[in-house]
Design an enzyme around this catalytic site. Structure first.
Site, short mmCIF file in Angstrom:
data_model
loop_
_atom_site.label_atom_id
_atom_site.label_comp_id
_atom_site.label_asym_id
_atom_site.label_seq_id
_atom_site.Cartn_x
_atom_site.Cartn_y
_atom_site.Cartn_z
N GLU A 1 10.52 -11.64 -18.78
CA GLU A 1 10.13 -10.76 -19.88
C GLU A 1 11.26 -10.64 -20.91
O GLU A 1 12.43 -10.58 -20.53
CB GLU A 1 9.79 -9.36 -19.34
CG GLU A 1 8.60 -9.37 -18.41
CD GLU A 1 8.35 -8.01 -17.76
OE1 GLU A 1 9.06 -7.03 -18.11
OE2 GLU A 1 7.46 -7.91 -16.91
N GLY B 1 3.12 -5.23 -10.31
CA GLY B 1 4.37 -5.00 -9.58
C GLY B 1 5.55 -5.44 -10.39
O GLY B 1 5.99 -4.75 -11.33
N ARG B 2 6.08 -6.61 -10.07
CA ARG B 2 7.15 -7.24 -10.83
C ARG B 2 6.76 -8.70 -11.05
O ARG B 2 6.10 -9.31 -10.22
CB ARG B 2 8.49 -7.17 -10.09
CG ARG B 2 9.17 -5.81 -10.14
CD ARG B 2 9.79 -5.55 -11.50
NE ARG B 2 10.61 -4.36 -11.53
CZ ARG B 2 10.17 -3.16 -11.89
NH1 ARG B 2 8.91 -2.99 -12.24
NH2 ARG B 2 11.00 -2.13 -11.90
N LEU C 1 0.84 -1.20 0.00
CA LEU C 1 0.00 0.00 0.00
C LEU C 1 0.88 1.25 0.00
O LEU C 1 0.81 2.09 0.88
CB LEU C 1 -0.94 0.00 1.20
CG LEU C 1 -2.19 0.87 1.07
CD1 LEU C 1 -3.14 0.27 0.03
CD2 LEU C 1 -2.91 1.02 2.40
N HIS D 1 4.02 -5.13 -20.11
CA HIS D 1 4.70 -4.23 -19.17
C HIS D 1 4.56 -2.77 -19.61
O HIS D 1 5.55 -2.04 -19.73
CB HIS D 1 6.17 -4.61 -19.01
CG HIS D 1 6.76 -4.15 -17.71
ND1 HIS D 1 7.79 -4.81 -17.09
CD2 HIS D 1 6.46 -3.11 -16.88
CE1 HIS D 1 8.12 -4.19 -15.96
NE2 HIS D 1 7.32 -3.15 -15.82
N ARG E 1 4.61 -3.61 4.48
CA ARG E 1 5.72 -3.85 5.41
C ARG E 1 5.34 -3.50 6.83
O ARG E 1 5.83 -4.09 7.78
CB ARG E 1 6.95 -3.07 4.97
CG ARG E 1 7.71 -3.71 3.81
CD ARG E 1 8.95 -2.91 3.48
NE ARG E 1 8.65 -1.62 2.88
CZ ARG E 1 9.53 -0.65 2.69
NH1 ARG E 1 10.78 -0.82 3.07
NH2 ARG E 1 9.19 0.50 2.12
#
Length: 341
Positions: A287, A257-258, A178, A305, A201
């Site tokens: 990718e 995200g990733r 967030l 992406h 976190r």
């Protein structure tokens, strides 16, 4: 014309060190013409991709320059990682700017140890990525892309009405991460009537959403799981087999995200076996390679992406990059600094 009495001589070459030289920078990103021109107006650009050299040869040449570069512009997910080896190769570097929000390609602790400042794109892309995440989710739920293919193939008059989709309103959406982007996604989905949960976190006192200290519990209470966290050693495969099982057969994954935030082979298996309902993916583990199994799945929406890319964000990125470079070279505070984890 009268002679001055002084014999004219052919101009002699001026030693390079006596020439006025723009500050050199290393460029490890392909940029558009306007971006490149803006950089070249202010800096002597040492362009890795234009050089045609191998990375070791390019770095060696840069380090041997009479005026070695003190700054570098890098792109996430590319072939270049800013680590001890690169910093050893060009010890003059004192600033690295990443043109993306993610910094998983930069060893932040090593940079901090050596006194190398790091900055990133900050909030340049945040609204665009949040918009894209919502677009992926709507597409998966309402089957927009799949329905378009149904119409284009001429199947409507043959097979009749397309199968029902699902509404977005009232869905329980769990957001992993967030931060700037995750918060904007939450705000957008609140407007659709979604219930927002999150994992981050640390718990954030400033938001009204329910906090889950672990992703497994977040998934078990959510209809949709949105991956919006950075990639680091703690978030590699944060969405794994157990999390997918907890999300369940009606659950949907959205990843902006990733790619490596999600265990991709496990995701493919879960989709093939019907253990989750669908996915919207803008990022992938390897990718530009995409698992072949995903290509034929109508319940999976994929983009290459591009969540960050709009014409407006390109212009904003150019301005943010140059502003950070100018701040570094003038000894002023960076606009979008990144600190070690």
């Amino acid at each position: 014309m009268a002679s001055s009495g002084v014999e004219e001589q052919e101009p002699t070459a001026v030693p390079p060190l006596l020439l006025f030289r723009l500050p050199p920078i290393l460029l490890f990103r392909r940029v558009d013409a306007a971006f490149y021109a803006a950089l070249r107006q202010r800096y002597r650009v040492l362009d890795f991709f234009a050089s045609g050299d191998t990375l070791p040869a390019f770095l060696a040449a840069a380090a041997a320059d009479p005026d070695p570069p003190r700054a570098a512009v890098v792109v996430g997910g590319g072939a270049v990682r800013v680590d001890a080896a690169l910093l050893d190769a060009v010890p003059s570097l004192r600033f690295v700017f990443s043109t993306g929000a993610g910094v998983d390609h930069i060893d932040l602790h090593e940079c901090a140890r050596r006194g190398v400042a790091v900055a990133n794109s900050g909030r340049v892309y945040s609204t665009d990525v949040a918009d894209h995440a919502v677009a992926l989710l709507i597409d998966v739920l309402r089957r927009v892309s799949a329905a378009q293919r149904f119409v284009r193939r001429g199947l409507w008059p043959v097979q009749g009405d397309y199968p029902l989709g699902n509404k977005l309103g009232s869905k329980r959406v769990g957001i992993i991460g967030l931060g700037n982007i995750g918060s904007l996604i939450a705000k957008r989905l609140e407007a659709f009537g979604c219930v927002i949960y999150y994992n981050s976190r640390r718990q954030k006192d400033s938001v009204p959403y329910k906090y889950f200290p672990n992703v497994h519990d977040l998934a078990s209470e959510s209809d949709v799981l949105v991956v919006a966290c950075a990639l680091n050693k703690d978030t590699q495969h944060i969405v794994n087999k157990d999390v997918l099982e907890a999300l369940g057969k009606d659950g949907i994954i959205i990843n902006i995200g990733r790619g490596a935030n999600v265990d991709e082979p496990e995701l493919v298996r879960a989709l093939k076996e019907g253990r989750i309902a669908g996915a919207g993916l803008d990022v992938f583990e390897n990718e530009p390679k995409v698992p072949a199994e995903l290509l034929s799945m109508d319940n999976v929406v994929m983009t290459p992406h591009i969540a960050v890319f709009t014409s407006e964000s390109r212009a904003d990125l150019r301005d943010t990059t140059i502003s950070n470079l100018e701040a570094f070279f003038s000894g002023k505070p960076l606009l979008t600094p990144v600190l070690p984890w």
